[in-house]
Scaffold this active site. Structure first.
Site, PDB file in Angstrom:
ATOM      1  N   MET A  48       0.758  -0.937  -0.228  1.00 24.00           N
ATOM      2  CA  MET A  48      -0.069   0.365   0.274  1.00 24.00           C
ATOM      3  C   MET A  48       1.056   1.616   0.323  1.00 24.00           C
ATOM      4  O   MET A  48       0.962   2.364   0.433  1.00 24.00           O
ATOM      5  CB  MET A  48      -1.091   0.239   1.122  1.00 24.00           C
ATOM      6  CG  MET A  48      -2.132  -1.059   1.304  1.00 24.00           C
ATOM      7  SD  MET A  48      -1.733  -2.484   2.318  1.00 24.00           S
ATOM      8  CE  MET A  48      -2.165  -1.994   3.671  1.00 24.00           C
ATOM      9  N   HIS A  49       1.485   0.924  -0.640  1.00 21.60           N
ATOM     10  CA  HIS A  49       2.632   2.353  -1.708  1.00 21.60           C
ATOM     11  C   HIS A  49       2.908   2.217  -2.762  1.00 21.60           C
ATOM     12  O   HIS A  49       3.179   1.518  -3.278  1.00 21.60           O
ATOM     13  CB  HIS A  49       3.815   2.799  -0.011  1.00 21.60           C
ATOM     14  CG  HIS A  49       4.322   1.965   0.149  1.00 21.60           C
ATOM     15  ND1 HIS A  49       4.115   0.567   0.949  1.00 21.60           N
ATOM     16  CD2 HIS A  49       5.787   1.029  -0.594  1.00 21.60           C
ATOM     17  CE1 HIS A  49       5.595  -0.559   1.204  1.00 21.60           C
ATOM     18  NE2 HIS A  49       6.047  -0.323  -0.129  1.00 21.60           N
ATOM     19  N   ALA A  50       3.563   3.278  -2.719  1.00 25.63           N
ATOM     20  CA  ALA A  50       4.189   3.598  -4.651  1.00 25.63           C
ATOM     21  C   ALA A  50       6.386   4.101  -4.173  1.00 25.63           C
ATOM     22  O   ALA A  50       5.931   4.792  -2.707  1.00 25.63           O
ATOM     23  CB  ALA A  50       3.335   3.944  -5.337  1.00 25.63           C
ATOM     24  N   ARG A  95       1.923  -0.407  -5.330  1.00 27.43           N
ATOM     25  CA  ARG A  95       1.857  -2.060  -5.165  1.00 27.43           C
ATOM     26  C   ARG A  95       1.722  -2.844  -3.192  1.00 27.43           C
ATOM     27  O   ARG A  95       1.301  -1.646  -2.598  1.00 27.43           O
ATOM     28  CB  ARG A  95       3.463  -2.703  -4.955  1.00 27.43           C
ATOM     29  CG  ARG A  95       4.277  -2.404  -3.300  1.00 27.43           C
ATOM     30  CD  ARG A  95       5.236  -1.534  -4.028  1.00 27.43           C
ATOM     31  NE  ARG A  95       5.333  -0.543  -4.570  1.00 27.43           N
ATOM     32  CZ  ARG A  95       6.734  -0.385  -4.915  1.00 27.43           C
ATOM     33  NH1 ARG A  95       7.456  -1.314  -4.639  1.00 27.43           N
ATOM     34  NH2 ARG A  95       6.594   0.393  -6.429  1.00 27.43           N
TER      35      ARG A  95
END
Ligand code: T46
Length: 133
Positions: A48-50, A95
């Site tokens: 839960m981040h890029a 992702r």
């Protein structure tokens, strides 16, 4: 571009297999960091981040892990279910990782040292970042 990389493997059923990849030959960057994630309960969601600049190669030497990549316009799911199958995750991709089997291990080779400033951990902020690029 297909982000799946099949590592080279040597061996046979009788004595087993050895898989390998080489920095800047089999993957498109120099490796500066390796980390791995383990003892994760089944169906746990991580990620839960890029990343703004980081490139990474992900592989699962044992078990099954599903990776969802989101470029801000569409999402694609990839199942890492073989030790020699890897996923190239370029910069600017959101992702999510789902542990699908008990005992699954996620290994990661990264193009840079750990830097929290490179993370975008808020989805709205990620979408703004993509639109403004
Ligand atoms: C990614 C996916 C695939 C460090 O101190 N050093 C490190 O090298 C890393 C990778 C993490 N950390 C710290 C940062 C957090 O306090 O470890 C903690 C857990 O990290 P995070 O919640 O970001 O873990 P995941 O599994 O959500 O994401 C990780 C990577 O951080 C990320 O870059 O792409 O795996």
């Amino acid at each position: 571009m297909n982000p799946i990389i099949n590592f080279k493997s040597i061996g046979n059923e009788k004595s087993g297999y050895l898989s390998f990849f080489e920095s800047q030959k089999d993957i498109p960057f120099e490796i500066k960091r390796i980390y791995y994630i383990y003892d994760v309960p089944v169906n746990t969601k991580r990620g839960m981040h890029a990343h703004r600049n980081l490139q990474q190669v992900l592989w699962c030497p044992c078990g099954e892990i599903e990776i969802i990549l989101d470029d801000g316009y569409s999402k694609e799911a990839y199942l890492l279910d073989k030790p020699e199958k890897a996923l190239l995750v370029g910069k600017g991709l959101w992702r999510e990782m789902y542990w699908r089997k008990e005992g699954s291990v996620l290994c990661v080779a990264a193009s840079d040292y750990y830097d929290e400033e490179d993370y975008i951990r808020d989805y709205e902020q990620f979408l703004n970042y993509i639109r403004e690029r």
